[in-house]
Every structure is written in C-alpha cells, then in structure tokens.
Design a protein around this motif. Structure first.
Motif, mmCIF file in Angstrom:
data_model
loop_
_atom_site.group_PDB
_atom_site.id
_atom_site.type_symbol
_atom_site.label_atom_id
_atom_site.label_comp_id
_atom_site.label_asym_id
_atom_site.label_seq_id
_atom_site.Cartn_x
_atom_site.Cartn_y
_atom_site.Cartn_z
ATOM 1 N N TRP A 164 0.825 -1.209 0.000
ATOM 2 C CA TRP A 164 0.000 0.000 0.000
ATOM 3 C C TRP A 164 0.861 1.261 0.000
ATOM 4 C CZ3 TRP A 164 -4.530 -1.356 -1.414
ATOM 5 C CH2 TRP A 164 -5.127 -2.531 -0.957
ATOM 6 N N ASN A 165 2.155 1.082 -0.221
ATOM 7 C CA ASN A 165 3.098 2.206 -0.240
ATOM 8 C C ASN A 165 3.116 2.948 1.102
ATOM 9 O OD1 ASN A 165 5.095 3.768 -1.499
ATOM 10 N ND2 ASN A 165 3.616 5.312 -2.154
ATOM 11 N N ILE A 166 3.015 2.172 2.168
ATOM 12 C CA ILE A 166 3.088 2.737 3.513
ATOM 13 C C ILE A 166 4.541 3.052 3.847
ATOM 14 C CG2 ILE A 166 2.674 2.288 5.964
ATOM 15 C CD1 ILE A 166 0.116 2.607 4.404
ATOM 16 N N HIS A 167 4.767 4.204 4.446
ATOM 17 C CA HIS A 167 6.103 4.607 4.876
ATOM 18 C C HIS A 167 6.158 4.646 6.401
ATOM 19 C CE1 HIS A 167 7.815 6.266 0.953
ATOM 20 N NE2 HIS A 167 6.600 5.830 0.647
ATOM 21 N N LYS A 168 7.353 4.842 6.901
ATOM 22 C CA LYS A 168 7.535 4.858 8.351
ATOM 23 C C LYS A 168 6.666 5.924 9.014
ATOM 24 C CE LYS A 168 10.932 5.102 12.056
ATOM 25 N NZ LYS A 168 12.353 4.959 12.458
ATOM 26 N N LYS A 169 6.550 7.076 8.393
ATOM 27 C CA LYS A 169 5.772 8.156 9.003
ATOM 28 C C LYS A 169 4.313 7.748 9.206
ATOM 29 C CE LYS A 169 4.520 10.546 4.701
ATOM 30 N NZ LYS A 169 4.546 11.842 3.985
ATOM 31 N N HIS A 170 3.775 6.951 8.274
ATOM 32 C CA HIS A 170 2.390 6.500 8.409
ATOM 33 C C HIS A 170 2.230 5.609 9.641
ATOM 34 C CE1 HIS A 170 2.654 7.008 3.847
ATOM 35 N NE2 HIS A 170 1.846 7.964 4.259
ATOM 36 N N VAL A 171 3.181 4.705 9.812
ATOM 37 C CA VAL A 171 3.125 3.775 10.944
ATOM 38 C C VAL A 171 3.246 4.531 12.264
ATOM 39 C CG1 VAL A 171 4.209 1.770 12.033
ATOM 40 C CG2 VAL A 171 4.103 1.917 9.536
ATOM 41 N N MET A 172 4.146 5.499 12.311
ATOM 42 C CA MET A 172 4.352 6.239 13.552
ATOM 43 C C MET A 172 3.176 7.167 13.861
ATOM 44 S SD MET A 172 6.975 4.685 14.343
ATOM 45 C CE MET A 172 7.290 5.431 15.943
ATOM 46 N N HIS A 173 2.489 7.641 12.830
ATOM 47 C CA HIS A 173 1.274 8.417 13.072
ATOM 48 C C HIS A 173 0.164 7.521 13.630
ATOM 49 C CE1 HIS A 173 2.501 11.815 10.064
ATOM 50 N NE2 HIS A 173 2.990 12.004 11.274
ATOM 51 N N LYS A 203 4.465 3.608 27.329
ATOM 52 C CA LYS A 203 4.650 4.381 26.093
ATOM 53 C C LYS A 203 5.880 3.894 25.335
ATOM 54 C CE LYS A 203 2.592 8.679 27.846
ATOM 55 N NZ LYS A 203 2.873 10.090 28.232
ATOM 56 N N GLU A 204 6.949 3.631 26.068
ATOM 57 C CA GLU A 204 8.196 3.207 25.435
ATOM 58 C C GLU A 204 8.051 1.833 24.774
ATOM 59 O OE1 GLU A 204 12.922 2.430 26.539
ATOM 60 O OE2 GLU A 204 11.551 3.219 28.057
ATOM 61 N N ALA A 205 7.321 0.936 25.428
ATOM 62 C CA ALA A 205 7.138 -0.411 24.871
ATOM 63 C C ALA A 205 6.387 -0.349 23.542
ATOM 64 C CB ALA A 205 6.387 -1.289 25.868
ATOM 65 N N TRP A 206 5.290 0.397 23.506
ATOM 66 C CA TRP A 206 4.505 0.495 22.273
ATOM 67 C C TRP A 206 5.241 1.293 21.196
ATOM 68 C CZ3 TRP A 206 0.411 -2.249 20.831
ATOM 69 C CH2 TRP A 206 -0.286 -2.948 21.819
ATOM 70 N N THR A 207 5.974 2.301 21.621
ATOM 71 C CA THR A 207 6.751 3.085 20.655
ATOM 72 C C THR A 207 7.831 2.227 20.011
ATOM 73 O OG1 THR A 207 6.364 5.143 21.875
ATOM 74 C CG2 THR A 207 8.224 5.117 20.345
ATOM 75 N N THR A 208 8.489 1.402 20.810
ATOM 76 C CA THR A 208 9.521 0.512 20.271
ATOM 77 C C THR A 208 8.916 -0.478 19.284
ATOM 78 O OG1 THR A 208 10.823 0.672 22.312
ATOM 79 C CG2 THR A 208 11.315 -1.172 20.839
ATOM 80 N N LEU A 209 7.779 -1.060 19.648
ATOM 81 C CA LEU A 209 7.125 -2.024 18.757
ATOM 82 C C LEU A 209 6.792 -1.388 17.410
ATOM 83 C CD1 LEU A 209 5.766 -4.724 18.101
ATOM 84 C CD2 LEU A 209 3.691 -3.849 19.206
ATOM 85 N N TYR A 210 6.196 -0.222 17.439
ATOM 86 C CA TYR A 210 5.797 0.421 16.184
ATOM 87 C C TYR A 210 7.002 0.939 15.399
ATOM 88 C CZ TYR A 210 0.775 -0.043 16.329
ATOM 89 O OH TYR A 210 -0.500 -0.570 16.269
ATOM 90 N N ASP A 211 8.044 1.313 16.097
ATOM 91 C CA ASP A 211 9.261 1.732 15.404
ATOM 92 C C ASP A 211 9.904 0.543 14.699
ATOM 93 O OD1 ASP A 211 11.089 4.040 14.941
ATOM 94 O OD2 ASP A 211 12.556 2.713 15.890
ATOM 95 N N VAL A 212 9.863 -0.617 15.340
ATOM 96 C CA VAL A 212 10.374 -1.846 14.721
ATOM 97 C C VAL A 212 9.567 -2.166 13.459
ATOM 98 C CG1 VAL A 212 10.546 -4.358 14.983
ATOM 99 C CG2 VAL A 212 11.349 -2.857 16.817
ATOM 100 N N ILE A 213 8.244 -2.117 13.573
ATOM 101 C CA ILE A 213 7.386 -2.393 12.412
ATOM 102 C C ILE A 213 7.666 -1.390 11.293
ATOM 103 C CG2 ILE A 213 5.005 -2.458 11.576
ATOM 104 C CD1 ILE A 213 4.173 -3.354 14.408
ATOM 105 N N ALA A 214 7.765 -0.119 11.655
ATOM 106 C CA ALA A 214 8.002 0.935 10.661
ATOM 107 C C ALA A 214 9.330 0.731 9.940
ATOM 108 C CB ALA A 214 7.977 2.303 11.339
ATOM 109 N N ASN A 215 10.361 0.392 10.692
ATOM 110 C CA ASN A 215 11.667 0.161 10.071
ATOM 111 C C ASN A 215 11.646 -1.066 9.166
ATOM 112 O OD1 ASN A 215 12.845 2.378 11.275
ATOM 113 N ND2 ASN A 215 13.717 1.236 12.980
ATOM 114 N N MET A 216 10.903 -2.094 9.573
ATOM 115 C CA MET A 216 10.804 -3.294 8.746
ATOM 116 C C MET A 216 10.066 -3.015 7.447
ATOM 117 S SD MET A 216 10.205 -6.297 11.599
ATOM 118 C CE MET A 216 10.059 -7.597 10.374
ATOM 119 N N VAL A 217 9.067 -2.159 7.504
ATOM 120 C CA VAL A 217 8.362 -1.752 6.281
ATOM 121 C C VAL A 217 9.346 -1.094 5.316
ATOM 122 C CG1 VAL A 217 6.654 -0.152 5.331
ATOM 123 C CG2 VAL A 217 6.090 -1.511 7.351
#
Length: 205
Positions: free
Chosen positions: A154-163, A184-198
């Motif tokens: 879907w052409n998702i970028h890291k910024k989309h995931v972090m939003h 907050k840190e746990a969920w932020t880390t999880l989504y940052d991992v997903i965003a970087n993998m994308v």
C-alpha cells in the motif's frame, strides 16, 4: 657462414633474433562477474540481518508490558479499531486515499461504512497476532515480517506507521487511563520496529 638460430623463445623471455616473447602479454583478460543468484542471496542475507536486529530491540520487559496492556483493548477490539481509524483519518485526512475501499466514502459517512469495520477487525487481528507471538522469537520474526510486507504493497512509509502509533496510545489510554513511561516506550519501540521493517522490505533502508 654463421648459422642463424631460428628457435623462438618461450615465456621465459629469452632473447632470440632480437625479439622478446612474453606469453603474459597475450593472455586473455577474464572479467569475473558474480551470478545474479549470488547477488540476490547477498541482498536477502543483508535484509535478513537488518530484520533480526530490529526484532531483537524488544526487551522481555517490554514484551510483558505489551501483552498486559493489549489485554485491555482486546475486549472491545473492533470498536477500538474503528475509533482508532476514525481518529487517524480525522488527524490525517489524506491517509484515507491509501486504501481504495475508503475512497468512495465522504468523511461524513465513513463511520457507517462496512469496509471500515472490516479493516478495523483486520488491523486489530494483526496486532493481536504480533502480541501473541512475543514469547516465541521465531514466530515473532515471522509475524512482524508478514505485517510489514502487507504494508509495503500500500506504499506505507515509516511516518504512516508512527502516526498510527499516536492513535494506538490514545486508544490504550482510553481503556486503562494515563500511560506510564514504560508503557509508552514499549509500544513506541514495537511500532518503530514495524516501521523500520516496512522500510527495509521497501528497499528504503
């Protein structure tokens, strides 16, 4: 009469009739190229290394926090997912165009669209799949890969995931109250991992 030596020197470079023959001068130059499949293997290995590094960022303590907090939003998963998406589109209206199933709906009628509830269910199921995989490293690795690859198309970028993370934190806070820094840190880390993998699968990093 002097006899002329008609012998031609070999690669030793011995002078005969004032000529020096050196076979090294006429050796064909061979260009060695790696086969395409070898290059592909190298790229896959490099990608795999990056992904494993990302997955390893989640600590055991963070995994416990994620499981505990997700249990609260799982009770009303679809309803929470719908609210999450509506807030996301209200904050970033242009994101609605990423998914073709939402484009025909004006903002005023999106709330009642069956596509929204279906997408909310899919999103929350995907999140649950990740949370349930936290204690199994191999399963977690596979689940995060699957989620990340699904976002790439879907052409998702890291910024989309972090939003989206911003709305996830609000969703959790709605259920359990103000979040601690660890939560907050746990969920932020999880989504940052997903965003970087994308971005890794999309070839951006």
């Amino acid at each position: 009469m002097d006899k002329t030596n008609d012998n031609i020197s070999s690669s030793s470079g011995r002078n005969t009739n004032n000529f020096v023959y050196n076979t090294s001068d006429i050796r064909p130059k061979i260009k060695v190229e790696l086969p395409t499949d070898v290059e592909s293997t190298k790229n896959i290995t490099n990608e795999d290394t990056k992904i494993k590094k990302e997955v390893s960022r989640l600590t055991k303590q963070q995994q416990v926090v994620l499981q505990r907090t997700f249990a609260f939003i799982k009770v009303r998963a679809v309803q929470n997912g719908i609210k999450l998406l509506l807030r996301m589109f209200a904050e970033h209206p242009q994101y609605k165009d990423i998914w073709p199933q939402f484009r025909p709906y004006p903002d005023s009628s999106l709330m009642c669209a069956p596509e929204l509830s279906r997408h909310a269910k899919t999103y929350m199921k995907g999140l649950e799949f990740i949370i349930c995989s936290l204690t199994d490293e191999e399963k977690l690795y596979d689940s995060l890969q699957r989620i990340a690859k699904a976002h790439v198309k879907w052409n998702i970028h890291k910024k989309h995931v972090m939003h989206m993370l911003e709305q996830v934190l609000i969703m959790i806070a709605d259920e359990i109250g103000p979040l601690s820094n660890d939560e907050k840190e746990a969920w932020t880390t999880l989504y940052d991992v997903i965003a970087n993998m994308v971005d890794i699968f999309a070839g951006r990093i």
